[in-house]
Every structure is written in structure tokens, then in C-alpha cells.
Scaffold this motif. Structure first.
Motif, PDB file in Angstrom:
ATOM      1  N   ALA A  86       0.829  -1.207   0.000  1.00 35.54           N
ATOM      2  CA  ALA A  86       0.000   0.000   0.000  1.00 35.54           C
ATOM      3  C   ALA A  86       0.861   1.253   0.000  1.00 35.54           C
ATOM      4  CB  ALA A  86      -0.928  -0.012   1.209  1.00 35.54           C
ATOM      5  N   ASP A 145       1.321   3.401  -3.774  1.00 34.05           N
ATOM      6  CA  ASP A 145       0.819   4.774  -3.712  1.00 34.05           C
ATOM      7  C   ASP A 145       1.921   5.768  -4.085  1.00 34.05           C
ATOM      8  OD1 ASP A 145      -1.207   6.816  -2.872  1.00 34.05           O
ATOM      9  OD2 ASP A 145       0.345   7.253  -1.392  1.00 34.05           O
ATOM     10  N   ALA A 192      -2.079  -5.497   3.616  1.00 36.81           N
ATOM     11  CA  ALA A 192      -1.255  -5.458   2.412  1.00 36.81           C
ATOM     12  C   ALA A 192      -1.713  -6.456   1.380  1.00 36.81           C
ATOM     13  CB  ALA A 192       0.198  -5.732   2.785  1.00 36.81           C
TER      14      ALA A 192
END
Length: 665
Positions: free
Chosen positions: A445, A449, A659
């Protein structure tokens, strides 16, 4: 009629500028005119004091000189700046006064001629000739008055002395007439040149004013947003730099804010850019209504706005203002075709705690905004020390990601998708993993991102897609591979072309490939996303809509997409055992899938009870920890050989549960 206009234009100024210039020059010379009249009149009266009646030699000259003194005082006492109509009135009054005063002095001087000897009578001629010449010079800026005075004096003077029969006086009359005509010629030439000078000056002033207007307009265009009429990004940064300079000397703190409209993209997609522009315009008006001497707003671009608060010592007052701003933006936007509702998230950075230069302050305000949109949508976040720590961590991860050997450091874990009716694995979802030599294992994550924000996601997708398709080649031909695409993968035509190329040259049958996209990726640019999905669909691959129910997408939009599967987000499964609400949502989505003739996959199944409830709601395809956590490629192939025994939970992987949700989402 034309002759009347020409006479009027001859005696009246052509423009207000000419009238004002005449008046200013005339005002400086009119006292001198009356001084000449007074001195010459007193001199002529003195030579006639013993030969002429007292009325002509004393009383009338005294009256005329007194009148001159009154006029001198009247002109000298003028202090305030007159308006154009007042100037025109004063000039007209001066012409009338010229007629009366000129007539009076001419009649008086000619009345003295019969008295005295030849020398005294010659003084009359001398007086009239030189007085009129002096007065013409003083009246040269007022052409009408000068010509009128010339006619009032020279015509009677010439006629009077020409009829005297005295050759000397006749010669004087002719001489004065010719000189006067020459002076009138000079007067007309001078007046023409004076008029041309004033017109040239006016033209230069007009050009200067036009250049100033254009300069002001260019400055306005360069510093003002044309849609909202707020200062633009350039002006915003200039104002911050000004505040930085003053605050460095005074030690005062100030705040920089970045404001973003939540859900604006959907408004553009649903109602069109006309309504979107109207919303931005209304937002500008609302922000302007909240502006004060100590608060300024700007439009930074798109639906992003900036805010500067020059004094930020009162933190409580700062938060109250931020709350008022967010509340104002949350009010409905009433348009003729629709009533629009959205919210505004605000990030604030305070100087000097958050940064010492404009770019740093804006970057940290933007990070606070990002945090607000993630955790306090429609609210305010002030950049703090905790955010600074997170930002340093993000910067470190970004730096390592930019320098990483993606091919060796990136890997994939595979989570099976199970057909619970046939009790077998039908597909694997590929999930990204990154082991960095410096950072160790990095949360997907986090790095995905960051990869999206710094523009590395397309390269990351290509590396991972090749690995996923290599795994698919090792699997039996009836096993599918699911691979997530990011927003930037489907909105960049170059990235999409490379994905299509990798797919075509992979050696994997297209029907075995599922490309998964999230609702958020589609909402960000629906038209482009739809075009990209149709391009992928043309390859023969299948398209899955991931995390359905979390992206606030419109059902009217879903049926416009070439979907083969809809994946129900894990958030609807977590509490499905506790109440009917979650079950109703899952049942509705499952029915929607039936109506749309697409498959339904449920994510996040973790217990036997959840499995039973989902089966009762008509769901067959599932994935989650109940069946298997993500595993390596070799372990995944082993699962295909051995199967998942009695749907029992498998040993936990070290990666955190959060995750495991997506490969590239």
C-alpha cells in the motif's frame, strides 16, 4: 447651419484638454494684461489731468483701474482645480469681459483725443497702439478674445485717425493696422501650433493610458484566474514570497492552505464541464465571501485552491476558520439542471514549523490535504511533526524506489480464487511485493501509492505484468491470472499500448487473463477509462471491476463498461455475520451481477460462517484467508497439485492483512 458651426468651432475650444490648457496659460497672463491696462491708463490720464474734464481725466480712469485691480485679485485668488464645465464658463466670461472692457477703454481713450496739444493727442494714439499690442500678446492663448479685442480697438482706431486729415496720424493708423494684421497672423499661427501641441500631448497621454491599461490588463491576466476571478498560482506564490520576507524580519508565523473539492471529477463526468465551471465559479464566490484582510484565497488549478493566513498565532481561530470554509463548501450548489453536493478537504502548513520556503510550505500543505482526503474527507488537517516523520519516510521510500533494480527487487505473491461449488482453484490474483536491500520488505500500500504519485507506476506495472504472465505460462491452461491496473495505466495511452504489447507477446492465451481496475481508477476519468477497457477487451482478455461498492460509482456508468466480473470489497464481508445490512448489500450486488450477466467474486472471506452465508446469498467465486493467504509462485503451483484441503485456513504469511488487498491498487 454649417457656417454657424464653423464660427462656433472657431471661437470655442475643440476639446476639453485644449480648453484646460488655454485656461492654465491664460490664467498666468491675465494679471499681466490688467497690469498693462492699469499702467497705460494711469499714464494717459496723467497727461490729460489739466486739459480734459475731471470725468475723463480722473473719475473714469480711476474706475477703469479699479476694475482692473478687482480682476487681478479675482484671478490671483483662484486656488481649487476647476472642472471642465467651469473652465468653459470662465473662458466664455473672459470673452464677454474682453468685449466690455475693450469697448470701454477704446471709447474712453478716443474721448480724450480732442483735448490738449499735438503731443497730448499723440499720446492717445501711442496709448491705443501699444496697449492693444500688449493685450493681444496676453490674450494669445485665447484666440477668440484676442481677435475680438483687435477688432474692438484697431477698427475704430484706424477709422478715427484715417478721417482726421492729419498725414502723421493717418500714417500711424495705417502702421498700427498693418502691424496688428501681422500680429493677428502670428497669433493664428501660434494658436494653431499650440493646438497641435496640445493634441499631440493628448495623443501621447492617450497612448500612455492605453499602454497602462494594457499593462494592467496583462498583469491582471497574469495574476488572476479568469473563471473564479481569484488570484492565480503565480500571484499565490508571489504573495507567499512577500510574506516570507516580512516574517523573516518580524518573526511572525503565517499559514498556507491547499483546498481540494471532493467529488468534483464525478460532477464533471455526470453533468458536463459547464456545470463543473459553474461550481468552480460559485466556489470562488464563497471563498471571496469568507476572505478578510487577514485571509486571502487563490485558485491553483483545476478544483484546487490555495489560502494564505498572514497571522497564524491563534491555532484555535485558525481551525475555526478552516471549519467555516469546509462548511461553506459543503452547502448545496443549486444549478438549473441539477443540485450538486460535494465537500472540501483542507490541508494547512504553518511557517516556520512546517517549512521555510514557499515550495516546502506548499508541499507540506498538500501532504496535509492528502492526509485529510484519506482520513478526514471534508475536514481539515494541519501539518504536524508526525506528518513530517511520515513525509520523510515517504521521501526515503521514493528515493529507494527510483534507484531500485525493479526486475530483481520486485516479486509477486499469488492468492487463489476458488470456485466453492466445484471446490477448486480457478484463478490466482497477482499481488506485488518489494524487498529492498536497504528498507527490507515494504508495504505494498505504501510503495504502490508512492509509485503512482511520483510517476513510476507504469514502469512498475510492466515489470510485474511480465512476471505474472510468466507464472501463467507455468500454470495449467484452465487457470486464469488476475492482474491489477492502476489509474495511470489506463489513462495513459503510451502505458496502455505497452501493456497491450506485453500481453500479445507473452504466449498466454488472452482469455486466461483478467485485468482488474478499481472504481476509483474509472471515476477519475471515466471516458478515457472506458476507451482503455474496450481496447483491452478487444485483445480477448476479461475485465474485472475491483473493490466494488467503495468508489461511489454510478450504476448507470457500470453498464457502459465491458465488464466480465465484479469483485465485492472485503469491507462488506467483515461484519456479514453480525447483521442483515452487510448481507443485503452483498445480495444486491450479486443480483446486479446476474442482471448484467457478469461473474461475481467475493474478497476477504476469512471464516467458515462467512463462507456459508455467502453461499446462501448466491455467491460461488471467493478468495480470502479462509482459503489461502498469498503465497510464492512455487507454492501456488503446489496448491494446484495438492488442492486446498477441506477449505482449511493455511499458515499465515508474514505480510500484514491490509497489504494483501490488491496487486497495484
Amino acid at each position: 447651419m454649417r457656417s454657424r458651426l464653423s464660427v462656433r468651432s472657431f471661437f470655442a475650444p475643440r476639446s476639453a484638454e485644449l480648453a484646460r490648457s488655454q485656461f492654465e496659460a491664460f490664467s498666468r497672463q491675465i494679471p499681466l494684461l490688467y497690469f498693462i491696462l492699469s499702467v497705460n491708463t494711469a499714464s494717459l490720464a496723467f497727461t490729460h489731468r489739466h486739459v480734459a474734464p475731471r470725468l475723463l481725466a480722473v473719475y473714469l480712469p480711476c474706475l477703469l483701474c479699479a476694475l482692473c485691480m478687482v480682476r487681478i485679485i479675482s484671478w490671483r485668488r483662484r486656488q481649487r482645480r476647476l472642472t471642465d464645465p467651469e473652465i468653459t464658463q470662465r473662458l466664455r466670461a473672459s470673452i464677454f469681459m474682453t468685449f466690455f472692457i475693450g469697448s470701454g477703454f477704446t471709447i474712453w481713450s478716443l474721448s480724450l483725443f480732442p483735448y490738449g496739444d499735438a503731443y497730448v493727442r499723440g499720446h492717445v494714439a501711442f496709448y491705443m497702439a501699444f496697449t492693444v499690442i500688449g493685450c493681444i500678446f496676453c490674450l494669445m492663448h485665447l484666440r477668440a478674445a484676442a481677435l475680438l479685442l483687435t477688432a474692438l480697438v484697431i477698427v475704430p482706431f484706424t477709422a478715427f485717425f484715417a478721417m482726421s486729415g492729419n498725414p502723421v496720424l493717418i500714417a500711424i493708423a495705417v502702421n498700427v493696422l498693418l502691424v496688428s494684421l501681422a500680429m493677428v497672423t502670428i497669433l493664428l499661427i501660434y494658436y494653431r501650433d499650440f493646438n497641435s501641441l496640445i493634441e499631440s500631448k493628448k495623443s501621447l497621454v492617450d497612448k500612455r493610458d492605453e499602454m497602462q491599461r494594457l499593462s494592467d490588463e496583462n498583469f491582471k491576466l497574469a495574476n488572476l484566474d479568469s473563471l473564479t476571478l481569484l488570484p492565480n498560482r503565480r500571484r499565490f506564490f508571489a504573495d507567499i514570497e512577500t510574506l516570507l520576507a516580512s516574517s523573516a524580519l518580524s518573526g511572525h508565523s503565517f499559514a498556507v492552505g491547499v483546498l481540494d473539492l471532493d467529488g468534483f471529477k464525478q460532477i464533471n463526468d455526470l453533468y458536463g464541464h459547464g456545470v463543473g465551471d459553474a461550481v468552480l465559479t460559485e466556489t470562488g464566490k464563497r471563498l471571496t465571501g469568507l476572505a478578510r484582510p487577514d485571509v486571502a484565497f487563490a485558485r491553483l488549478g483545476g478544483d484546487e485552491f490555495g489560502m494564505i493566513i498572514p497571522c497564524a498565532r491563534d491555532r484555535e481561530g485558525l481551525l475555526q476558520l478552516a471549519e467555516a470554509i469546509c462548511h461553506s463548501l459543503a452547502l448545496p450548489y443549486i444549478r438549473p439542471k441539477a443540485t450538486v453536493r460535494l465537500s472540501g478537504s483542507l490541508g494547512l502548513a504553518i511557517y516556520p514549523d512546517a517549512g521555510s520556503h514557499a515550495e516546502q510550505l506548499l508541499e507540506r500543505a498538500d501532504y496535509a490535504l492528502y492526509f485529510a482526503k484519506q482520513h478526514r474527507r471534508g475536514g481539515t488537517v494541519v501539518f504536524s511533526a508526525e506528518h513530517a516523520t511520515q513525509l520523510r519516510k515517504v521521501a526515503l521510500v521514493e528515493q529507494e524506489l527510483r534507484q531500485a533494480d525493479l526486475d530483481s527487487e520486485m516479486s509477486l505473491a499469488f492468492q487463489p480464487i476458488v470456485d466453492t461449488t466445484q471446490r477448486r482453484i480457478v484463478a490466482f490474483e497477482a499481488l506485488a511485493r518489494w524487498h529492498n536491500p536497504t528498507l527490507g520488505m515494504v508495504d505494498p500500500a505504501t510503495f504502490i501509492d508512492i509509485a503512482e504519485r511520483c510517476g513510476l507506476i507504469n514502469l512498475l506495472t510492466e515489470v510485474l505484468l511480465r512476471k505474472a504472465l510468466a507464472f501463467a505460462r507455468a500454470c495449467p491452461p484452465d487457470i486464469r491470472i488476475a492482474f491489477n491496473l492502476s489509474t495511470l495505466d489506463i489513462t495513459s495511452k503510451g502505458a496502455l499500448a505497452r501493456i497491450i504489447g506485453i500481453t500479445q507477446t507473452s504466449g498466454v492465451a488472452p482469455h486466461r487473463i483478467d485485468f482488474e481496475v478499481t472504481e476509483t481508477a474509472i471515476i477519475n476519468d471515466f471516458d478515457q477509462a472506458r476507451e482503455a477497457l474496450y481496447a483491452l477487451k478487444a485483445l480477448g482478455v476479461q475485465i474485472s471491476l475491483d473493490d466494488f461498492g467503495t468508489g461511489f460509482s454510478s450504476l448507470s456508468r457500470v453498464h457502459q463498461l465491458p465488464l466480465d466480473k465484479i469483485k465485492i470489497d472485503r469491507s462488506f464481508v467483515t461484519n456479514i455475520e453480525a447483521g442483515q445490512h452487510g448481507r443485503a448489500i452483498v445480495r444486491s450486488i450479486a443480483n446486479l451481477c446476474v442482471n448484467l450477466n457478469v461473474a461475481c467474486v467475493v474478497e476477504g472471506v476469512e471464516t467458515q460462517a462467512q463462507l456459508g452465508i455467502l453461499r446462501s446469498l448466491g455467491c460461488d467465486l471467493m478468495q480470502g484467508y479462509f482459503f489461502q493467504r498469498p503465497v510464492s509462485a512455487d507454492q501456488a503451483l503446489g496448491l494446484l497439485e495438492n488442492g486446498i484441503a477441506a477449505f482449511a485456513p493455511a499458515p499465515a504469511e508474514s505480510a500484514p492483512a491490509a497489504a494483501e488487498s490488491d496487486a497495484l491498487a
